[in-house]
Motif scaffolding. Structure first.
Motif, PDB file in Angstrom:
ATOM      1  N   ASP A   1     -56.033  41.244 -81.928  1.00 19.07           N
ATOM      2  CA  ASP A   1     -55.981  41.947 -80.646  1.00 19.07           C
ATOM      3  C   ASP A   1     -57.016  41.377 -79.680  1.00 19.07           C
ATOM      4  O   ASP A   1     -56.771  41.289 -78.468  1.00 19.07           O
ATOM      5  N   VAL A   2     -58.174  40.987 -80.197  1.00 19.31           N
ATOM      6  CA  VAL A   2     -59.226  40.429 -79.346  1.00 19.31           C
ATOM      7  C   VAL A   2     -58.752  39.140 -78.695  1.00 19.31           C
ATOM      8  O   VAL A   2     -58.938  38.903 -77.495  1.00 19.31           O
ATOM      9  N   THR A   3     -58.102  38.295 -79.495  1.00 14.45           N
ATOM     10  CA  THR A   3     -57.600  37.025 -78.977  1.00 14.45           C
ATOM     11  C   THR A   3     -56.537  37.238 -77.911  1.00 14.45           C
ATOM     12  O   THR A   3     -56.560  36.624 -76.844  1.00 14.45           O
ATOM     13  N   GLN A   4     -55.606  38.122 -78.162  1.00 16.74           N
ATOM     14  CA  GLN A   4     -54.456  38.279 -77.280  1.00 16.74           C
ATOM     15  C   GLN A   4     -54.765  39.070 -76.009  1.00 16.74           C
ATOM     16  O   GLN A   4     -53.991  39.023 -75.054  1.00 16.74           O
ATOM     17  N   THR A   5     -55.881  39.797 -75.988  1.00 18.12           N
ATOM     18  CA  THR A   5     -56.200  40.568 -74.789  1.00 18.12           C
ATOM     19  C   THR A   5     -57.087  39.805 -73.815  1.00 18.12           C
ATOM     20  O   THR A   5     -57.452  40.347 -72.775  1.00 18.12           O
ATOM     21  N   ILE A   6     -57.444  38.546 -74.111  1.00 20.02           N
ATOM     22  CA  ILE A   6     -58.189  37.738 -73.151  1.00 20.02           C
ATOM     23  C   ILE A   6     -57.316  37.561 -71.907  1.00 20.02           C
ATOM     24  O   ILE A   6     -56.164  37.142 -71.995  1.00 20.02           O
ATOM     25  N   ASN A   7     -57.867  37.880 -70.748  1.00 23.83           N
ATOM     26  CA  ASN A   7     -57.027  37.947 -69.537  1.00 23.83           C
ATOM     27  C   ASN A   7     -57.216  36.760 -68.612  1.00 23.83           C
ATOM     28  O   ASN A   7     -56.938  36.844 -67.423  1.00 23.83           O
ATOM     29  N   THR A   8     -57.683  35.631 -69.123  1.00 21.41           N
ATOM     30  CA  THR A   8     -57.831  34.449 -68.286  1.00 21.41           C
ATOM     31  C   THR A   8     -56.632  33.527 -68.455  1.00 21.41           C
ATOM     32  O   THR A   8     -55.848  33.654 -69.401  1.00 21.41           O
ATOM     33  N   VAL A   9     -56.485  32.589 -67.510  1.00 23.40           N
ATOM     34  CA  VAL A   9     -55.364  31.647 -67.548  1.00 23.40           C
ATOM     35  C   VAL A   9     -55.889  30.228 -67.370  1.00 23.40           C
ATOM     36  O   VAL A   9     -57.007  30.017 -66.921  1.00 23.40           O
ATOM     37  N   ALA A  10     -55.057  29.258 -67.743  1.00 22.39           N
ATOM     38  CA  ALA A  10     -55.392  27.842 -67.567  1.00 22.39           C
ATOM     39  C   ALA A  10     -55.075  27.438 -66.127  1.00 22.39           C
ATOM     40  O   ALA A  10     -53.951  27.616 -65.656  1.00 22.39           O
ATOM     41  N   TYR A  11     -56.052  26.875 -65.424  1.00 17.01           N
ATOM     42  CA  TYR A  11     -55.911  26.600 -63.996  1.00 17.01           C
ATOM     43  C   TYR A  11     -54.785  25.614 -63.713  1.00 17.01           C
ATOM     44  O   TYR A  11     -54.021  25.786 -62.767  1.00 17.01           O
TER      45      TYR A  11
END
Length: 491
Positions: free
Chosen positions: A426-436
């Motif tokens: 869950d920790v991995t999948q809830t990261i809310n950043t994206v690849a620029y």
């Protein structure tokens, strides 16, 4: 006990306060400045000793670092005290980061008298000559969030600085440019001045916010119109994958920011034709990749004629990488040159320069596509290729050694993971950043962690393509570097 007695409590380890009096020199705020200096000392990275940028810790010790300073230490040990580190995917301490930003603003307020001294200087010419030679005082004065924030709205001062050669694209420690600050505070005339002096309209600042993000967040409609007329991208995303329109809070603003331009793509978002004055300054540093001994000799002759430095190994000072043909090579030197935004040139450039005894224009001899995209990306001060991406290396790497791949990840702005990411976490999948640099219409935007394996070997790991975590072959990684694109992965 007398009712009007002033009770004071002081902890046992707190020093007795100094008498409440002003120092003999230093002005009315000298004590406050001294206290701020002590606080700024505590807010320095334990490794690079600069003011913290995106502060993180490694989990078991008290040392705090800039996130970029410990990309090679995740999951290993603290580089200062060697305490084993247990955090694999560090997160920025947003509270501490906010404190750093507030300290910067307080620094601006406490040092306002420095601006008065600057404006009352009788000989501005000598001051600007000093600034040009040292590249410090005026540049830092003009830098928006490190000093003198409110004077970005001082039109005469900004005009004078620009006319005397101050860089309109200088960034402070958080990545902000003067254009960001002017857009944020609604200084329309300053925005016009900056754009007239070739300010970069799509350069991202902190958390990859563009000037258009700042103008949209703060409701400055006229500035949004001006930025769009100068090529600002409606599709630019910050680290959370949000576009300027996502911050619009009025119908007028949303109508300006939607729909996106019909012809705008991720490539046009990141690359555009640059003005000649925006070329990188400084001495030429040449390196050859895949050249014959005769070609290396000719390159040495050219270095002597142009008074340039010729390197045997690639480093951050290299400006020109010379290859023998018209095709990009997958050598370490060439790929590092691409990722660092160097000129990647055909050897014919060397011949032409030797013939004319001077440095010929590089555009005619530049290797197209990936190398050109990367150079323009650097000139526009855009994020590096793998900004927002993390990599874990699984198995053995022989075709391209693992050490070389790690150098490429670092040069491309990526991060190294010491432990294999868990797709079902869950920790991995809830990261809310994206690849620029991922294509805006691709689900790859939301993938931040790649498990790399060498596809030319016998190792065939279990396929992973779940949310934030994808499996990827090393050949895909190399192709991304050479083309300077975050290429799609086959399903």
């Amino acid at each position: 006990m007398p009712g009007n007695r002033d009770l004071r409590v002081r902890s046992g380890n707190q020093p007795r306060p100094a008498p409440a009096m002003e120092p003999a020199a230093g002005g009315a705020w000298a004590h406050s400045r001294a206290a701020l200096n002590r606080l700024e000392t505590l807010l320095r990275c334990s490794r690079c000793t600069n003011i913290l940028k995106e502060p993180v810790c490694l989990g078991r010790c008290e040392h705090i670092f800039c996130s970029n300073c410990v990309s090679d230490c995740l999951g290993a040990e603290c580089p200062v005290c060697n305490t084993p580190a247990w955090i694999q995917d560090v997160k920025i301490n947003r509270q501490l980061d906010s404190m750093i930003q507030l300290c910067s603003k307080l620094h601006n307020l406490l040092h306002e008298n420095e601006l008065s001294d600057l404006k009352e200087e009788t000989s501005r010419k000598n001051l600007f000559n000093h600034a040009e030679s040292k590249k410090n005082s005026i540049k830092m004065w003009f830098s928006p969030r490190s000093k003198k924030v409110r004077y970005v709205g001082d039109i005469p001062s900004v005009a004078y600085l620009l006319q005397n050669g101050s860089d309109p694209n200088v960034k402070d420690h958080a990545g902000w440019t003067p254009l960001h600050e002017a857009c944020s505070h609604g200084h329309l005339q300053v925005v016009e001045l900056l754009l007239q002096h070739k300010a970069l309209v799509n350069t991202p600042g902190y958390q990859n916010d563009s000037p258009l993000h700042d103008a949209a967040k703060n409701g400055h409609v006229d500035i949004v119109k001006l930025l769009l007329s100068h090529g600002a991208s409606r599709n630019a995303v910050n680290i959370f994958g949000l576009r300027p329109v996502d911050y619009a809070d009025s119908k007028t603003m949303k109508s300006l920011l939607l729909p996106p331009e019909k012809n705008e793509s991720s490539s046009t978002r990141h690359c555009s034709v640059m003005h000649a004055a925006q070329r990188r300054d400084g001495p030429l540093v040449l390196i050859g990749s895949g050249l014959s001994s005769e070609q290396q000799k000719m390159l040495s002759e050219l270095a002597a004629i142009l008074k340039a430095k010729k390197c045997a190994e690639f480093d951050s000072t290299v400006t020109h990488v010379i290859i023998s043909g018209d095709t990009v090579q997958s050598t370490l030197k060439c790929m590092l040159g691409i990722l660092n935004g160097c000129w990647i040139l055909n050897f014919e450039w060397v011949r032409a320069c030797l013939q004319s005894k001077q440095c010929e224009q590089e555009e005619k001899y530049e290797i197209p596509q990936g190398p050109q995209r990367s150079r323009l990306n650097r000139e526009q001060l855009l994020p590096k290729l793998f900004d927002g991406c993390y990599f874990y290396f699984e198995g053995v790497f022989r075709h391209h050694p693992k050490d070389n791949l790690i150098k490429l990840v670092t040069a491309a702005g990526g991060q190294i993971l010491r432990r294999k990411p868990k797709p079902d976490s869950d920790v991995t999948q809830t990261i809310n950043t994206v690849a620029y640099h991922a294509k805006p219409d691709s689900d790859q935007r939301f993938c931040t962690q790649y498990i790399l394996y060498e596809d030319v070997s016998c190792h065939r790991p279990e396929r992973v393509r779940q949310g934030k975590v994808w499996m990827a072959p090393s050949s895909w990684f190399i192709d991304c570097v050479i083309s300077f694109e975050l290429l799609p992965l086959d399903s």
